[in-house]
Design a protein around this motif. Sequence first.
Motif, PDB file in Angstrom:
ATOM      1  N   ALA A 480       0.831  -1.203   0.000  1.00 40.93           N
ATOM      2  CA  ALA A 480       0.000   0.000   0.000  1.00 40.93           C
ATOM      3  C   ALA A 480       0.865   1.251   0.000  1.00 40.93           C
ATOM      4  O   ALA A 480       0.506   2.267  -0.610  1.00 40.93           O
ATOM      5  CB  ALA A 480      -0.927  -0.014   1.209  1.00 40.93           C
ATOM      6  N   ARG A 481       2.021   1.163   0.630  1.00 40.38           N
ATOM      7  CA  ARG A 481       2.940   2.310   0.632  1.00 40.38           C
ATOM      8  C   ARG A 481       3.394   2.636  -0.788  1.00 40.38           C
ATOM      9  O   ARG A 481       3.485   3.809  -1.169  1.00 40.38           O
ATOM     10  CB  ARG A 481       4.137   1.994   1.529  1.00 40.38           C
ATOM     11  CG  ARG A 481       5.158   3.105   1.628  1.00 40.38           C
ATOM     12  CD  ARG A 481       6.294   2.718   2.554  1.00 40.38           C
ATOM     13  NE  ARG A 481       7.305   3.758   2.634  1.00 40.38           N
ATOM     14  CZ  ARG A 481       8.418   3.663   3.340  1.00 40.38           C
ATOM     15  NH1 ARG A 481       8.648   2.570   4.063  1.00 40.38           N
ATOM     16  NH2 ARG A 481       9.290   4.645   3.364  1.00 40.38           N
ATOM     17  N   ASP A 482       3.698   1.597  -1.593  1.00 37.18           N
ATOM     18  CA  ASP A 482       4.081   1.828  -2.988  1.00 37.18           C
ATOM     19  C   ASP A 482       2.953   2.505  -3.750  1.00 37.18           C
ATOM     20  O   ASP A 482       3.186   3.436  -4.535  1.00 37.18           O
ATOM     21  CB  ASP A 482       4.426   0.501  -3.673  1.00 37.18           C
ATOM     22  CG  ASP A 482       5.709  -0.121  -3.161  1.00 37.18           C
ATOM     23  OD1 ASP A 482       6.740   0.580  -3.157  1.00 37.18           O
ATOM     24  OD2 ASP A 482       5.676  -1.304  -2.780  1.00 37.18           O
ATOM     25  N   LEU A 483       1.733   2.049  -3.543  1.00 37.54           N
ATOM     26  CA  LEU A 483       0.598   2.601  -4.269  1.00 37.54           C
ATOM     27  C   LEU A 483       0.307   4.041  -3.838  1.00 37.54           C
ATOM     28  O   LEU A 483      -0.049   4.882  -4.666  1.00 37.54           O
ATOM     29  CB  LEU A 483      -0.629   1.712  -4.079  1.00 37.54           C
ATOM     30  CG  LEU A 483      -0.465   0.257  -4.566  1.00 37.54           C
ATOM     31  CD1 LEU A 483      -1.769  -0.517  -4.372  1.00 37.54           C
ATOM     32  CD2 LEU A 483      -0.028   0.200  -6.023  1.00 37.54           C
ATOM     33  N   ARG A 484       0.473   4.330  -2.553  1.00 34.65           N
ATOM     34  CA  ARG A 484       0.308   5.717  -2.102  1.00 34.65           C
ATOM     35  C   ARG A 484       1.352   6.615  -2.757  1.00 34.65           C
ATOM     36  O   ARG A 484       1.052   7.758  -3.139  1.00 34.65           O
ATOM     37  CB  ARG A 484       0.434   5.793  -0.580  1.00 34.65           C
ATOM     38  CG  ARG A 484      -0.729   5.158   0.166  1.00 34.65           C
ATOM     39  CD  ARG A 484      -0.617   5.358   1.673  1.00 34.65           C
ATOM     40  NE  ARG A 484      -1.462   4.373   2.357  1.00 34.65           N
ATOM     41  CZ  ARG A 484      -1.002   3.369   3.095  1.00 34.65           C
ATOM     42  NH1 ARG A 484       0.317   3.226   3.304  1.00 34.65           N
ATOM     43  NH2 ARG A 484      -1.847   2.518   3.656  1.00 34.65           N
ATOM     44  N   ALA A 485       2.569   6.090  -2.889  1.00 28.41           N
ATOM     45  CA  ALA A 485       3.636   6.870  -3.538  1.00 28.41           C
ATOM     46  C   ALA A 485       3.278   7.148  -4.997  1.00 28.41           C
ATOM     47  O   ALA A 485       3.566   8.246  -5.517  1.00 28.41           O
ATOM     48  CB  ALA A 485       4.964   6.124  -3.447  1.00 28.41           C
ATOM     49  N   LEU A 489       2.715  10.638  -6.906  1.00 28.01           N
ATOM     50  CA  LEU A 489       3.401  10.906  -8.176  1.00 28.01           C
ATOM     51  C   LEU A 489       2.400  11.409  -9.220  1.00 28.01           C
ATOM     52  O   LEU A 489       2.710  12.317 -10.004  1.00 28.01           O
ATOM     53  CB  LEU A 489       4.097   9.631  -8.661  1.00 28.01           C
ATOM     54  CG  LEU A 489       4.832   9.711 -10.009  1.00 28.01           C
ATOM     55  CD1 LEU A 489       5.936  10.764  -9.969  1.00 28.01           C
ATOM     56  CD2 LEU A 489       5.403   8.346 -10.374  1.00 28.01           C
ATOM     57  N   ILE A 490       1.206  10.844  -9.228  1.00 24.77           N
ATOM     58  CA  ILE A 490       0.157  11.312 -10.150  1.00 24.77           C
ATOM     59  C   ILE A 490      -0.179  12.768  -9.866  1.00 24.77           C
ATOM     60  O   ILE A 490      -0.282  13.599 -10.781  1.00 24.77           O
ATOM     61  CB  ILE A 490      -1.095  10.410 -10.043  1.00 24.77           C
ATOM     62  CG1 ILE A 490      -0.796   9.018 -10.604  1.00 24.77           C
ATOM     63  CG2 ILE A 490      -2.284  11.049 -10.768  1.00 24.77           C
ATOM     64  CD1 ILE A 490      -1.882   7.996 -10.316  1.00 24.77           C
ATOM     65  N   ARG A 491      -0.329  13.099  -8.600  1.00 23.94           N
ATOM     66  CA  ARG A 491      -0.650  14.487  -8.227  1.00 23.94           C
ATOM     67  C   ARG A 491       0.465  15.434  -8.677  1.00 23.94           C
ATOM     68  O   ARG A 491       0.205  16.487  -9.271  1.00 23.94           O
ATOM     69  CB  ARG A 491      -0.847  14.580  -6.710  1.00 23.94           C
ATOM     70  CG  ARG A 491      -2.058  13.815  -6.162  1.00 23.94           C
ATOM     71  CD  ARG A 491      -2.153  13.978  -4.653  1.00 23.94           C
ATOM     72  NE  ARG A 491      -3.304  13.290  -4.077  1.00 23.94           N
ATOM     73  CZ  ARG A 491      -3.239  12.174  -3.350  1.00 23.94           C
ATOM     74  NH1 ARG A 491      -2.056  11.605  -3.073  1.00 23.94           N
ATOM     75  NH2 ARG A 491      -4.347  11.625  -2.870  1.00 23.94           N
ATOM     76  N   ARG A 492       1.724  15.070  -8.371  1.00 20.74           N
ATOM     77  CA  ARG A 492       2.856  15.939  -8.726  1.00 20.74           C
ATOM     78  C   ARG A 492       2.984  16.081 -10.233  1.00 20.74           C
ATOM     79  O   ARG A 492       3.235  17.173 -10.760  1.00 20.74           O
ATOM     80  CB  ARG A 492       4.154  15.379  -8.150  1.00 20.74           C
ATOM     81  CG  ARG A 492       4.251  15.398  -6.652  1.00 20.74           C
ATOM     82  CD  ARG A 492       5.698  15.251  -6.183  1.00 20.74           C
ATOM     83  NE  ARG A 492       6.418  14.163  -6.847  1.00 20.74           N
ATOM     84  CZ  ARG A 492       6.414  12.896  -6.428  1.00 20.74           C
ATOM     85  NH1 ARG A 492       5.698  12.561  -5.345  1.00 20.74           N
ATOM     86  NH2 ARG A 492       7.099  11.975  -7.061  1.00 20.74           N
ATOM     87  N   THR A 493       2.813  14.955 -10.934  1.00 21.73           N
ATOM     88  CA  THR A 493       2.963  14.972 -12.391  1.00 21.73           C
ATOM     89  C   THR A 493       1.906  15.855 -13.034  1.00 21.73           C
ATOM     90  O   THR A 493       2.202  16.640 -13.951  1.00 21.73           O
ATOM     91  CB  THR A 493       2.878  13.541 -12.951  1.00 21.73           C
ATOM     92  OG1 THR A 493       3.898  12.745 -12.354  1.00 21.73           O
ATOM     93  CG2 THR A 493       3.046  13.533 -14.457  1.00 21.73           C
ATOM     94  N   ALA A 494       0.660  15.738 -12.562  1.00 19.75           N
ATOM     95  CA  ALA A 494      -0.409  16.577 -13.101  1.00 19.75           C
ATOM     96  C   ALA A 494      -0.093  18.051 -12.892  1.00 19.75           C
ATOM     97  O   ALA A 494      -0.282  18.891 -13.795  1.00 19.75           O
ATOM     98  CB  ALA A 494      -1.733  16.204 -12.456  1.00 19.75           C
TER      99      ALA A 494
END
Length: 504
Positions: A480-485, A489-494
């Motif tokens: 779950a930690r990987d998926l939260r990361a 990353l999606i938020r930062r990339t957007a």
Amino acid sequence: MTQSLLDPAQPVGEFDHLERLLDAAPHLMNQLNTDRYAAELASGIEAVVQTFTTTNAPFTGRTPADVSVAIDHVDLDSPLHNTRDALTELQDVYLRDAVYFHHPRYTAHLNCPVVIPALLGETILTAVNSSLDTWDQSAGATLIERALITWTADRLGLGPDADGVFTSGGSQSNLQALLMARSHAGATSSNTPTTTATAPLATLRIFASDAAHFSVQKSARLLGLSEDAVVVVPTDANRRMRPDALSAALEAAVRDGLAPMAVVATAGTTDFGSIDPLSEIAALCGQYKTWMHVDAAYGGGLITSLRHRNRLSGIEHADSVTVDYHKTFFQPVSSSAVLVKDARMLGHVTHYADYLNPRGEVLPNQVNKSLQTTRRFDALKLWLTLRIMGADGIGAMLDEVIALATQFGAEIDATDDFELAAPPQLSTLVFRYTPKTKLTVTQDAIRKAIFASGEAVVAGTVVDGEQFLKFTLLNPDTSARDLRAILDLIRRTAAQLEQRGVQA
């Protein structure tokens, strides 16, 4: 030279011949060259180990243009004559920039990390190089494959008359199943086994849900059926085929003078992992005397599950089933099978050749059951996996990724800036980024930018005309930690794409 491998009574002149052979073919795998074989494979394993231990992302982000520079500089007419030099070169043209499915932040397609017993099997099967078409090219390999088909059929509950054969993948398995269904419907010559009807080819229809695999349509074209031969059946909110809609479609087809050739139910759709209501579909197939095929390429691994095996309830009624071992059994590609409830149905693909499998031959020739002639001994990988790990070992890993999907699906659903397309059914999560402020970049642009970064690999799909992102979870090491990361990353990339004014 290894003296013990040679006949001590062999004339001295024959030893000279063998030494000349070794000089002429120094790379040929034989009893004289086992030292070279062991040393060079050890070099290859060392290269893989070094790459795996130093890889800290699923991809480097390099583009086709970047990678092609190194490949274009290779002169294939100028060999290196040195294994270590070739492996060093391989780092530049392949290993460094490969997409690594074992990395916990690879979450894109239905590609699994593989278990070591299967890799051991791969090493052995390539060295011996058995061909699984006839007994005189395979011997015990044929019986091992047949034993694994029986094991799989038993776990599916197909009954004592079941049989099958290994294939290259789900698309080929689906094609062979639908070929048998077409032949069984009497659309080919009258001398095929147990033909039950005669139906003009143009009237045959295949029924599959709107979430079924694209290989159904491709198979229809390959089988010479009309463009509208595949009748698309609507799904419910969980992307499962609706039995009421199937019933209406079958009834309409018969009313219009068409012949229901097959219903393709899916046990694990590519996007949603949804499993169609198999028992209800089986009842309708019985009512209309229609072949029932279950595409369980993804969900077939549930036969090993310690917690979720009952999700396949109803699959035992199928006339044929596709199972991909290289998805939820953690096997290297390629490793798939098509299974049938009635072994006689495999006769629909049988062709006799005097030089290979003459009519009346009593030896167990697998070519009699297969669309392929030459086939690798892919069954050995699963055999060693079961003998070393056991089916419960496979099932425990599959249960782990299903549990993660369930847990993280609820976590995504609880966020205020991500939206789930549907509750998780197996180990996939379809979702999209929906921040409170209007998003000016597309989901697909975000996905491509993340791939280019190399930090993670996420899939994309379209649901009801809208772009979505997708996690395909097949790695028990993913947390779950990987998926939260990745969500971060999606938020930062957007945000970065919006700052740069990217519009697509």
